[in-house]
Design an enzyme around this catalytic site. Structure first.
Site, PDB file in Angstrom:
ATOM      1  N   SER A 263      30.238 -19.428 -66.721  1.00 32.77           N
ATOM      2  CA  SER A 263      30.913 -20.208 -65.683  1.00 32.77           C
ATOM      3  C   SER A 263      32.201 -20.803 -66.238  1.00 32.77           C
ATOM      4  O   SER A 263      32.333 -21.025 -67.442  1.00 32.77           O
ATOM      5  CB  SER A 263      30.015 -21.339 -65.196  1.00 32.77           C
ATOM      6  OG  SER A 263      29.892 -22.346 -66.190  1.00 32.77           O
ATOM      7  N   ASP A 264      33.139 -21.048 -65.337  1.00 36.14           N
ATOM      8  CA  ASP A 264      34.228 -21.949 -65.680  1.00 36.14           C
ATOM      9  C   ASP A 264      33.637 -23.351 -65.675  1.00 36.14           C
ATOM     10  O   ASP A 264      32.545 -23.587 -65.160  1.00 36.14           O
ATOM     11  CB  ASP A 264      35.365 -21.822 -64.673  1.00 36.14           C
ATOM     12  CG  ASP A 264      36.703 -22.279 -65.235  1.00 36.14           C
ATOM     13  OD1 ASP A 264      36.696 -23.023 -66.233  1.00 36.14           O
ATOM     14  OD2 ASP A 264      37.748 -21.907 -64.679  1.00 36.14           O
ATOM     15  N   TRP A 265      34.358 -24.311 -66.234  1.00 37.07           N
ATOM     16  CA  TRP A 265      33.813 -25.657 -66.425  1.00 37.07           C
ATOM     17  C   TRP A 265      33.703 -26.362 -65.070  1.00 37.07           C
ATOM     18  O   TRP A 265      34.706 -26.696 -64.446  1.00 37.07           O
ATOM     19  CB  TRP A 265      34.690 -26.423 -67.395  1.00 37.07           C
ATOM     20  CG  TRP A 265      34.294 -26.205 -68.826  1.00 37.07           C
ATOM     21  CD1 TRP A 265      33.948 -27.180 -69.728  1.00 37.07           C
ATOM     22  CD2 TRP A 265      34.159 -24.963 -69.538  1.00 37.07           C
ATOM     23  NE1 TRP A 265      33.607 -26.602 -70.938  1.00 37.07           N
ATOM     24  CE2 TRP A 265      33.725 -25.259 -70.848  1.00 37.07           C
ATOM     25  CE3 TRP A 265      34.337 -23.623 -69.186  1.00 37.07           C
ATOM     26  CZ2 TRP A 265      33.486 -24.273 -71.812  1.00 37.07           C
ATOM     27  CZ3 TRP A 265      34.103 -22.631 -70.135  1.00 37.07           C
ATOM     28  CH2 TRP A 265      33.682 -22.963 -71.433  1.00 37.07           C
ATOM     29  N   GLY A 266      32.462 -26.557 -64.640  1.00 34.90           N
ATOM     30  CA  GLY A 266      32.221 -27.152 -63.330  1.00 34.90           C
ATOM     31  C   GLY A 266      32.160 -26.130 -62.216  1.00 34.90           C
ATOM     32  O   GLY A 266      32.181 -26.499 -61.037  1.00 34.90           O
ATOM     33  N   GLY A 267      32.043 -24.848 -62.562  1.00 37.47           N
ATOM     34  CA  GLY A 267      32.049 -23.796 -61.545  1.00 37.47           C
ATOM     35  C   GLY A 267      30.683 -23.435 -61.001  1.00 37.47           C
ATOM     36  O   GLY A 267      30.579 -22.637 -60.069  1.00 37.47           O
TER      37      GLY A 267
END
Length: 723
Positions: A263-267
């Site tokens: 994931s991207d950070w917070g995705g």
């Protein structure tokens, strides 16, 4: 020594030596096939250890298994260099003094080199710095398509054409991974705007998805062999891309990707979708656990305790979990548990040389009326340099691509050094980015610069964008010149002295003054040696050879995504109505006249093209045609020319672009020298994505191969037939 290294040394090296009879576990044996090691390690893990491995334990790490000597996985941002160290649980700097790095050119500048060898060189050099800093995964390269000129992260990507972006990305990936450091290709997929990026749903045709927005990823994964991929924040088909059923099938089934999808950070937004739709490793979820009294906030991630509880309750099985852990183990064996990788290096002379070589070829000479460039120091003894970007730093900010550069050569310093003692250099700021709302200061700086022109023989204007405009999380609201630079340039031109304009940034601003200036260079963001490369081009020590990886419009509003498509959408959905007609494809189809065409870039010398030779004019699927084109340097300087090959389909069952880039070859030529640009074409290069069949199709028929110096400067063509 870090804790993870102590565990690794003890379990992997010391403990096995205590007993001669003890048999080395298969997962510790480098001589065995990685898949054997993966299965052996997997069989030794508890359920809780498996769950722990698939989510973060800090901002940039996920846990290993100490009792088995499996180290943590350490990742870091890095499109332009290794990001400085942050605190364990926050985005604040750790304030270390030994985490500076070499700053590399932004990927738009690398793409502008059109040089595969330099792409590999940047990847290899960048990977060495990640390795020296103890990182296992480099969160780079970014290859989302330049759909429109307002996106704040366009500078992190490699332009508007999927073939160019994909070929260059594959080489970067190979270079990074040659060090035993994983490249992480991002952001899959359709992350073409920063506005509403955490919620917007992209509505796009299957054909545009595959031909334009996925092709670069496909090449980076299949041709480059990327070991990890990062998801995008936005939605596609109503599902977040981080756990998207359709994208997961393409990635892991169609492309047979065997690495880690993170994931991207917070995705990450949902546990069940993450389990079944291919998310392997979760980072940056916003649980706010660190301030709510939870002993370990990371246990609240979607793939942490919620997943464990579903397994223990019998609601889900462990098949998907084992697949995720296999992929993470495979990544660890390729990186941190690969004992054949070296130690890396950082801030070396060799890396500075890499940065300089790349930026030298990335600078694009857009215009040179009357051959005013390079500047003749015998003719122009008094040079006025105007513009804040002559002094600004472009390495520190911009979001996740920002780095703590060990040094950055400013243009004004390099110009003064290269001009020598016999040329007088005067500098005036001209405009300010610090107080753009303060009209009084703005007028004062402009007047000071304009009044200085009368004492100069020539003006070098250095402006454009900066990292306040080109930055993650923000898009530009319009394409007006920032800080009233257009007015400043117009006032400088009124003084009737030659003005050379240099712009930084990934995107254009509207240039009503363009017809009045004799020469213009576009310099992107060039990293630590940005100023050096620019000064070398200005004074002729380097002959520019960059070519635009984007279309520069007369005004940004001419871009197809802004004319036909929706941008930024209604807050919920954005429709890509321009479909496959992005950049030069749109320009060709609708007769738009841009300021500078895709692939454009001038030189201080001249090149002539001869008649192409083709190995055969008729071929079948499975065959390869080889085309060679003689190119001669007819000028008086050494130079480099990028020969571009486009394909035109004479007749098709679907609407196709007028031309599509399918090859490029960069030649280095001495005055009078002739070399051959060589291309190879297969049926795959002639194909389109057939939405009815859900597959790529190459229809029999005649095709034209268009060979030129830009998408609008076609010098030769030849007809072939696919039987």
């Amino acid at each position: 020594m870090k804790v993870r290294n102590i565990f690794f040394v003890f379990n992997a090296i010391i403990a096995p030596m205590w007993s001669v009879k003890a048999e080395t576990p298969a997962y510790l044996n480098d001589n065995l096939n990685i898949e054997v090691r993966v299965e052996d390690a997997l069989s030794r893990l508890t359920l809780e250890e498996k769950i722990a491995m698939i989510h973060a334990q800090s901002k940039f790490s996920s846990p290993g298994v100490p009792r088995l000597g499996i180290p943590d996985l350490i990742v870091n941002d890095g499109p332009q260099g290794v990001r400085e160290e942050l605190l364990w649980d926050s985005w604040d700097s750790a304030c270390q003094t030994n985490d500076s790095c070499t700053s590399y050119p932004a990927l738009t500048s690398l793409a502008a080199t059109w040089n595969r060898k330099l792409a590999y060189r940047q990847g290899r050099s960048l990977g060495e710095e990640f390795l020296q800093r103890g990182k296992d995964v480099a969160l780079a390269p970014g290859i989302n398509i330049y759909r429109h000129p307002h996106c704040g992260r366009n500078f992190e990507y490699m332009g508007e054409d999927p073939f160019l972006a994909g070929v260059m990305a594959a080489e970067i990936v190979k270079g990074i991974q040659s060090n035993g450091v994983a490249a992480c290709v991002k952001h899959l997929a359709l992350n073409n705007q920063e506005i509403d990026r955490h919620k917007v749903n992209v509505v796009v045709s299957d054909r545009a998805l595959h031909e334009i927005y996925l092709e670069g990823f496909r090449r980076a994964i299949i041709d480059g062999g990327a070991w990890s991929v990062m998801g995008a924040y936005n939605k596609y088909r109503g599902q977040f891309c981080t756990h998207n059923e359709y994208l997961n099938k393409i990635l892991k089934t169609d492309w047979k990707f065997d690495g880690v999808f993170m994931s991207d950070w917070g995705g990450t937004e949902d546990t069940r979708e993450s389990i079944f739709n291919g998310l392997d490793l979760e980072f940056g979820t916003h649980t706010d656990g660190l301030t709510s009294g939870i002993s370990n906030a990371y246990d609240n991630y979607y793939l942490a305790s919620p997943y464990l509880e579903l397994i223990k309750s019998g609601e889900v099985g462990t098949t998907e979990l084992d697949d995720k852990v296999r992929r993470i183990l495979r990544l660890i064996f390729r990186t941190s548990m690969n004992r054949n990788r070296g130690f890396g290096s950082r801030n070396s002379e060799e890396h500075s040389a890499d940065v300089l070589a790349i930026q030298q070829e990335g600078i694009v000479l857009l215009k040179n009326q009357g051959d005013i460039l390079p500047i003749d120091k015998n003719r122009y003894k008094r040079i006025l340099v105007v513009g804040e970007n002559a002094y600004n730093s472009h390495t520190r900010w911009g979001g996740s691509s920002g780095v703590k550069a060990r040094y950055e050569v400013r243009p004004i310093d390099a110009i003064r050094r290269m001009a020598g003692n016999n040329v007088e250099i005067t500098y005036r700021q001209g405009y300010t980015s610090a107080l753009p709302e303060n009209v009084q200061i703005e007028d004062s700086l402009r007047a000071e610069a304009v009044n200085s022109v009368q004492d100069a023989d020539i003006v070098i204007y250095i402006g454009g964008y900066d990292k306040r405009y080109d930055t993650e999380s923000h898009d530009r609201k319009d394409s007006k010149a920032p800080y009233s630079q257009d007015k400043l340039i117009e006032d400088l031109l009124k003084q009737k002295k030659p003005v050379v304009v240099v712009t930084f940034g990934a995107n254009q601003f509207d240039m009503p003054f363009i017809d009045k200036i004799p020469a213009m260079l576009h310099a992107w963001y060039g990293g630590s040696e940005s100023g050096t490369a620019l000064a070398q081009v200005i004074f002729g020590e380097v002959n520019p050879s960059g070519k635009l990886p984007i279309t520069l419009y007369k005004q940004a509003s001419d871009c197809g995504a802004l004319v036909m498509g929706e941008y930024p959408g209604d807050g919920e959905n954005v429709h890509y109505n321009e479909d496959i007609f992005v950049g030069y494809r749109y320009v060709d189809k609708y007769g738009v006249k841009p300021q500078f065409h895709f692939g454009h870039g001038l030189s201080y010398t001249r090149f002539t093209y001869g008649r192409p030779n083709v190995s055969k004019k008729e071929f079948a699927k499975g065959d390869t045609i080889e085309i060679s084109v003689p190119v001669t340097n007819t000028g008086s300087r050494h130079g480099k020319e990028t020969v571009q090959l486009y394909v035109h389909d004479d007749k098709a069952s679907v609407i196709r672009p007028e031309k599509e880039l399918k090859g490029f070859d960069k030649l280095t030529l001495a005055p009078g020298e002739t070399q051959y640009a060589v291309f190879r074409i297969t049926a795959d290069d002639l194909s389109f994505y057939d939405e009815k069949n859900g597959s790529w199709t190459a229809e029999p028929g005649t095709f034209k191969l268009l060979i030129g110096s830009s998408s609008n400067d076609i010098r030769e063509n030849i007809q072939i037939r696919l039987n």
